[in-house]
Scaffold this motif. Structure first.
Motif, short mmCIF file in Angstrom:
data_model
loop_
_atom_site.label_atom_id
_atom_site.label_comp_id
_atom_site.label_asym_id
_atom_site.label_seq_id
_atom_site.Cartn_x
_atom_site.Cartn_y
_atom_site.Cartn_z
N TYR A 86 16.61 1.91 -14.69
CA TYR A 86 17.67 2.25 -15.65
C TYR A 86 17.28 3.54 -16.33
CZ TYR A 86 19.24 -2.51 -14.96
OH TYR A 86 19.69 -3.66 -14.39
N PHE A 87 18.03 4.58 -16.06
CA PHE A 87 17.72 5.87 -16.68
C PHE A 87 18.43 5.94 -18.04
CE2 PHE A 87 17.69 10.42 -17.36
CZ PHE A 87 16.43 10.78 -16.90
N ILE A 88 17.64 6.03 -19.08
CA ILE A 88 18.18 5.99 -20.45
C ILE A 88 18.49 7.41 -20.91
CG2 ILE A 88 17.67 5.30 -22.83
CD1 ILE A 88 15.44 3.43 -21.53
N THR A 89 19.71 7.64 -21.37
CA THR A 89 20.04 8.96 -21.92
C THR A 89 20.91 8.80 -23.16
OG1 THR A 89 22.21 9.30 -20.91
CG2 THR A 89 20.30 9.87 -19.56
N GLY A 90 20.89 9.80 -23.99
CA GLY A 90 21.88 9.89 -25.06
C GLY A 90 23.21 10.35 -24.48
N SER A 91 24.29 10.15 -25.22
CA SER A 91 25.61 10.52 -24.69
C SER A 91 25.73 12.02 -24.41
CB SER A 91 26.71 10.06 -25.64
OG SER A 91 26.36 10.29 -26.98
N ASP A 92 25.00 12.85 -25.16
CA ASP A 92 25.05 14.30 -24.92
C ASP A 92 24.61 14.65 -23.51
OD1 ASP A 92 22.45 13.44 -25.93
OD2 ASP A 92 21.85 15.54 -25.98
N VAL A 93 23.61 13.94 -23.04
CA VAL A 93 23.07 14.21 -21.70
C VAL A 93 24.04 13.72 -20.61
CG1 VAL A 93 21.22 13.57 -20.10
CG2 VAL A 93 20.66 14.30 -22.42
N LEU A 94 24.62 12.54 -20.83
CA LEU A 94 25.55 12.02 -19.81
C LEU A 94 26.77 12.92 -19.64
CD1 LEU A 94 25.82 9.42 -17.93
CD2 LEU A 94 27.75 8.89 -19.43
N MET A 95 27.24 13.51 -20.73
CA MET A 95 28.42 14.38 -20.66
C MET A 95 28.18 15.56 -19.71
SD MET A 95 30.64 12.78 -22.52
CE MET A 95 32.04 13.85 -22.79
N LEU A 127 20.99 5.77 -6.42
CA LEU A 127 19.62 5.26 -6.48
C LEU A 127 19.30 4.46 -7.74
CD1 LEU A 127 17.63 8.39 -5.18
CD2 LEU A 127 18.19 6.29 -3.93
N ILE A 128 19.92 4.83 -8.86
CA ILE A 128 19.55 4.19 -10.13
C ILE A 128 20.79 3.91 -10.98
CG2 ILE A 128 17.23 5.18 -10.31
CD1 ILE A 128 18.44 7.36 -12.12
N LYS A 129 20.57 3.07 -11.98
CA LYS A 129 21.62 2.81 -12.96
C LYS A 129 21.36 3.66 -14.19
CE LYS A 129 21.90 -2.04 -11.53
NZ LYS A 129 20.67 -2.07 -10.71
N PHE A 130 22.39 3.88 -14.97
CA PHE A 130 22.24 4.65 -16.20
C PHE A 130 22.49 3.75 -17.41
CE2 PHE A 130 21.65 9.21 -15.43
CZ PHE A 130 21.67 9.20 -14.05
N ALA A 131 21.71 3.94 -18.43
CA ALA A 131 21.94 3.28 -19.71
C ALA A 131 22.20 4.38 -20.72
CB ALA A 131 20.72 2.47 -20.11
N VAL A 132 23.44 4.50 -21.14
CA VAL A 132 23.78 5.59 -22.05
C VAL A 132 23.87 5.06 -23.48
CG1 VAL A 132 26.25 5.42 -21.53
CG2 VAL A 132 25.35 7.50 -22.57
N VAL A 133 23.16 5.72 -24.34
CA VAL A 133 23.06 5.31 -25.73
C VAL A 133 23.92 6.25 -26.57
CG1 VAL A 133 21.45 4.94 -27.62
CG2 VAL A 133 20.71 4.56 -25.28
N THR A 134 24.69 5.69 -27.47
CA THR A 134 25.59 6.53 -28.26
C THR A 134 24.80 7.47 -29.17
OG1 THR A 134 25.75 4.70 -29.83
CG2 THR A 134 27.52 4.91 -28.23
N ARG A 135 25.29 8.69 -29.25
CA ARG A 135 24.66 9.70 -30.10
C ARG A 135 25.79 10.53 -30.70
NH1 ARG A 135 20.08 14.27 -28.31
NH2 ARG A 135 19.22 14.44 -30.41
N GLY A 136 25.61 11.01 -31.92
CA GLY A 136 26.66 11.79 -32.57
C GLY A 136 27.05 13.00 -31.73
N GLY A 137 28.24 13.53 -31.94
CA GLY A 137 28.67 14.71 -31.22
C GLY A 137 29.84 14.42 -30.29
#
Ligand code: ATP
Ligand code: MG
Length: 214
Positions: free
Chosen positions: A112-121, A135-145
């Motif tokens: 599970y690749f963890i990123t803030g929402s800024d990175v996923l965008m 290959l992998i799943k993503f876990a996106v964590v909410t972040r301001g912006g």
């Protein structure tokens, strides 16, 4: 290969990649939230050597960032650190890291690749992002912006377009960034409670972030 009587145990591994210049409580908090929410066995912190997206930017020497990442995670038995990106030549592409991790954890791990929402965008700017989604799943964590609709739209689009598996983890927004910590340090302001104690001490001891370059 399983021995007789052994149960196949798929390890659930979170990956948190970043520049960590410096690592701060926001990073530690999102790792903890992902660990809890997704019932991960471990979160691997991976400081990059050079972010392909920050090639023109001055970044603190890798060994300082690596040591700080070790210090910040020292009291959590489920947080680990790997220097694999720092040891690899050239810019750090996540796709290369994932290939390497697949070799190190053969068959019995799901990532599970963890990123803030800024990175996923911005994920479609990444080398090999389509393959990454296979290959992998993503876990996106909410972040301001970004507001929730923007993020939801993006997740839906990436799912439909590429079959991406993206889990959203809603957390209380923490307005902490490395950029702000560098700036505060440079201005002689307190960073207490934004970073673990050891990180504040390390920054002071080595006089990091004092130059006027940024
Ligand atoms: P910088 O300001 O230098 O970009 P940063 O605080 O964004 O630093 P990075 O090392 O760039 O830290 O981020 C690594 C990962 O952690 C990214 O996926 C980023 O989105 C995430 N992240 C960092 N801070 C937060 C936060 N406060 N909330 C949610 N996610 C965060
Ligand atoms: Mg960042």
């Amino acid at each position: 290969i399983l021995k007789k009587g052994e149960v196949s145990q798929i390890k659930r591994i979170g990956i948190l990649g970043g520049t960590f210049d410096p690592i701060h409580n926001g990073h530690l908090f999102i790792a903890e939230m992902a660990l809890e929410d997704l019932q991960l066995d471990e979160v691997v912190f991976i400081p990059n050597r050079r972010s392909p997206h920050k090639l023109g930017v001055q970044v603190t020497e890798a060994y300082h960032r690596l040591i700080m990442t070790e210090i910040a995670t020292i009291d959590n038995g489920k947080f680990t650190v790997t220097p694999m990106e720092i040891q690899r030549e050239g810019p750090s592409y996540t796709i290369d890291t994932i290939h390497q991790l697949h070799k190190e954890f053969p068959e019995n791990a799901s990532f599970y690749f963890i990123t803030g929402s800024d990175v996923l965008m911005d994920i479609q700017l990444w080398r090999g992002y389509r393959e990454l989604f296979q290959l992998i799943k993503f876990a996106v964590v909410t972040r301001g912006g970004f507001n929730n609709t923007e993020l939801e739209d993006k997740i839906l689009y990436l799912k439909n377009q590429y079959g991406a598996e993206i889990l959203k983890i809603k957390i209380p927004n923490l307005e902490i960034s490395s950029t702000d910590i560098r700036k505060r340090t440079n201005e002689g302001k307190s960073i207490k409670y934004l970073v673990p104690e050891g990180i504040g001490a390390y920054i002071r001891k080595h006089g990091l972030y004092l130059s006027q370059e940024e």
